[in-house]
Design a protein around this motif. Structure first.
Motif, mmCIF file in Angstrom:
data_model
loop_
_atom_site.group_PDB
_atom_site.id
_atom_site.type_symbol
_atom_site.label_atom_id
_atom_site.label_comp_id
_atom_site.label_asym_id
_atom_site.label_seq_id
_atom_site.Cartn_x
_atom_site.Cartn_y
_atom_site.Cartn_z
ATOM 1 N N ALA A 1 9.468 14.960 9.867
ATOM 2 C CA ALA A 1 8.284 15.827 9.872
ATOM 3 C C ALA A 1 7.284 15.378 8.814
ATOM 4 O O ALA A 1 6.067 15.356 9.059
ATOM 5 C CB ALA A 1 8.709 17.276 9.636
ATOM 6 N N SER A 2 7.802 15.003 7.639
ATOM 7 C CA SER A 2 6.911 14.528 6.571
ATOM 8 C C SER A 2 6.191 13.255 6.986
ATOM 9 O O SER A 2 5.003 13.082 6.718
ATOM 10 C CB SER A 2 7.721 14.274 5.296
ATOM 11 O OG SER A 2 8.311 15.447 4.825
ATOM 12 N N TYR B 1 3.377 14.107 9.353
ATOM 13 C CA TYR B 1 2.306 14.818 8.645
ATOM 14 C C TYR B 1 1.502 13.862 7.776
ATOM 15 O O TYR B 1 0.263 13.880 7.791
ATOM 16 C CB TYR B 1 2.901 15.937 7.788
ATOM 17 C CG TYR B 1 1.855 16.737 7.044
ATOM 18 C CD1 TYR B 1 1.112 17.705 7.692
ATOM 19 C CD2 TYR B 1 1.620 16.504 5.685
ATOM 20 C CE1 TYR B 1 0.143 18.439 7.013
ATOM 21 C CE2 TYR B 1 0.661 17.234 5.004
ATOM 22 C CZ TYR B 1 -0.075 18.195 5.664
ATOM 23 O OH TYR B 1 -1.034 18.910 4.990
ATOM 24 N N ALA C 1 -0.686 11.640 9.910
ATOM 25 C CA ALA C 1 -1.847 12.359 10.440
ATOM 26 C C ALA C 1 -2.915 12.553 9.368
ATOM 27 O O ALA C 1 -4.116 12.357 9.621
ATOM 28 C CB ALA C 1 -1.407 13.710 10.998
ATOM 29 N N LYS C 2 -2.506 12.927 8.163
ATOM 30 C CA LYS C 2 -3.476 13.164 7.091
ATOM 31 C C LYS C 2 -4.166 11.881 6.641
ATOM 32 O O LYS C 2 -5.373 11.873 6.375
ATOM 33 C CB LYS C 2 -2.787 13.830 5.898
ATOM 34 C CG LYS C 2 -2.260 15.222 6.176
ATOM 35 C CD LYS C 2 -3.368 16.204 6.506
ATOM 36 C CE LYS C 2 -4.243 16.523 5.322
ATOM 37 N NZ LYS C 2 -5.261 17.554 5.641
ATOM 38 N N LEU D 1 3.297 13.876 -0.428
ATOM 39 C CA LEU D 1 3.314 15.339 -0.469
ATOM 40 C C LEU D 1 3.506 15.848 -1.900
ATOM 41 O O LEU D 1 2.826 16.779 -2.337
ATOM 42 C CB LEU D 1 4.429 15.866 0.436
ATOM 43 C CG LEU D 1 4.337 15.486 1.918
ATOM 44 C CD1 LEU D 1 5.509 16.067 2.679
ATOM 45 C CD2 LEU D 1 3.022 15.953 2.511
ATOM 46 N N TRP E 1 -6.482 12.495 -0.010
ATOM 47 C CA TRP E 1 -5.650 11.769 0.941
ATOM 48 C C TRP E 1 -6.076 10.325 1.117
ATOM 49 O O TRP E 1 -5.278 9.497 1.579
ATOM 50 C CB TRP E 1 -5.606 12.497 2.282
ATOM 51 C CG TRP E 1 -4.599 13.605 2.265
ATOM 52 C CD1 TRP E 1 -4.835 14.936 2.146
ATOM 53 C CD2 TRP E 1 -3.174 13.455 2.319
ATOM 54 N NE1 TRP E 1 -3.655 15.636 2.121
ATOM 55 C CE2 TRP E 1 -2.622 14.755 2.227
ATOM 56 C CE3 TRP E 1 -2.313 12.373 2.430
ATOM 57 C CZ2 TRP E 1 -1.248 14.988 2.249
ATOM 58 C CZ3 TRP E 1 -0.953 12.594 2.455
ATOM 59 C CH2 TRP E 1 -0.423 13.890 2.361
#
Length: 345
Positions: A28-29, A32, A35-36, A200, A229
């Motif tokens: 999941a990380s 994410y 995407a960022k 993160l 980011w």
């Protein structure tokens, strides 16, 4: 016996569940973070030009005309950090300014086949400048970029006309922070973490991290023109971690050569710099350089180019004058009066 077997089975099941949850979290990380970082790149595409030299594609921002001024950013940021600070546009009023994304930062490549010491970066950027058509330049570096600027002056002294060095780390010292920030550069484990957990965690710590860089002054709002980011992309984190690991040995390799520099230099440092001690570094360096002017900024932290870009530009002009560069200072009011006189008004 049966009780021990059941206990072992429960522990194994718990371990299996924990590993499964950790794996799901990492996946999941990964998505994410991907995407960022893609979103940040799409919203902030490269605004400069590209040059490919020695098998490396480099991104740079180029503006203005006049004597060439090369800007080399510090660790963790991009070439447009000078733009955010206001220095790039001010300098472009009088100079031909070239600000590089150093290898691995921004939109520049950083091949893993080389160890990107300051000397290696200096040679690469010198070749890139030659490819662009620059035959000499004043070189300004901030933080880690000062090591590259010094290396360029030592490696190709006929090319570098003068140096402006901001908030630099010039002499080795004990740094307890290095092991903490350098591990993302470790192969395999570092790769896994950079694409999952590291961005993160760093994003959660972003406010105190930026506060420490600017302290004791508040974080300049212009710094946030580059979104976090953009600076947390996996490739950028690898470059930043690698440079943290190289910082002490790089300074050690260069420290004994500083006295051989033959170009004028202005060394600027904040007296409240929380990252680099100005006494151990800037004052000591200026004592050893044959042509050096030390400018301390009282109450200023590490980001000296944000604190007073006009003073930094004045330092550039001082170096340019010592280097024999002839600069034409435009005065709009005087030009208007001259035109009126010529027209008979």
């Amino acid at each position: 016996m049966n009780r021990d077997l059941r206990s072992t089975t429960r522990r194994a099941a718990g371990l299996h569940s924990g590993l499964l949850l950790a794996g799901i979290g990492l996946v999941a990380s990964f998505f994410y973070v991907r995407a960022k970082t893609r979103q940040a790149a799409a919203e902030h595409p490269p605004r400069g030009r590209f040059v490919e030299v020695d098998g490396v594609r480099l991104h740079y921002i180029e503006r203005g005309s006049g004597p060439t001024l090369v800007l080399l950013h510090g660790n963790g940021v991009l070439a447009n950090d000078f733009e955010n600070a206001g220095l790039l546009d001010k300098a472009a009023e009088h100079y031909h300014v070239i600000a590089f994304d150093r290898p691995g930062f921004g939109y520049s490549e950083r091949p893993r086949s080389r160890v990107w010491t300051p000397q290696a970066q200096a040679r690469l950027l010198h070749h890139a400048l030659q490819e662009i058509g620059v035959d000499s330049a004043i070189v300004l570096g901030h933080s880690w970029g000062t090591l590259v600027a010094l290396s360029m002056a030592l490696e190709v002294p006929g090319f570098v006309r003068g140096l402006v060095l901001l908030s630099g780390y010039y002499y080795p010292s004990v740094r307890v922070d290095v092991p903490l920030v350098a591990w993302p550069a470790v192969p395999l484990l570092g790769d896994l973490m950079r694409y999952t957990v590291s961005p993160l965690v760093t994003r959660m710590l972003w406010r105190p991290l930026t506060k420490a860089v600017f302290s004791p002054q508040p974080v300049d709002a212009r710094f946030h023109r580059t979104p976090a980011w953009m600076l947390l992309r996996p490739a950028q984190l690898r470059a930043s971690a690698a440079e943290s690991a190289l910082m002490i040995p790089a300074a050690k390799a260069l420290a004994g050569r500083y006295a051989g520099l033959k170009v004028p230099a202005v060394v600027i440092a904040g007296t409240q710099d929380k990252l680099v001690d100005f006494g151990h570094n800037s004052e000591r360096l200026c004592e050893r350089l044959p042509q050096c002017e030390l400018q301390l900024q009282p109450g200023v932290g590490h980001m000296t180019h944000y604190a007073d870009p006009d003073k930094v530009l004045a330092a550039v002009e001082s170096v340019a004058a010592q280097a024999g560069e002839t600069l034409y200072r435009r005065n709009p009011n005087a030009e208007a009066m001259a035109r009126a006189s010529e027209s008979g008004v």
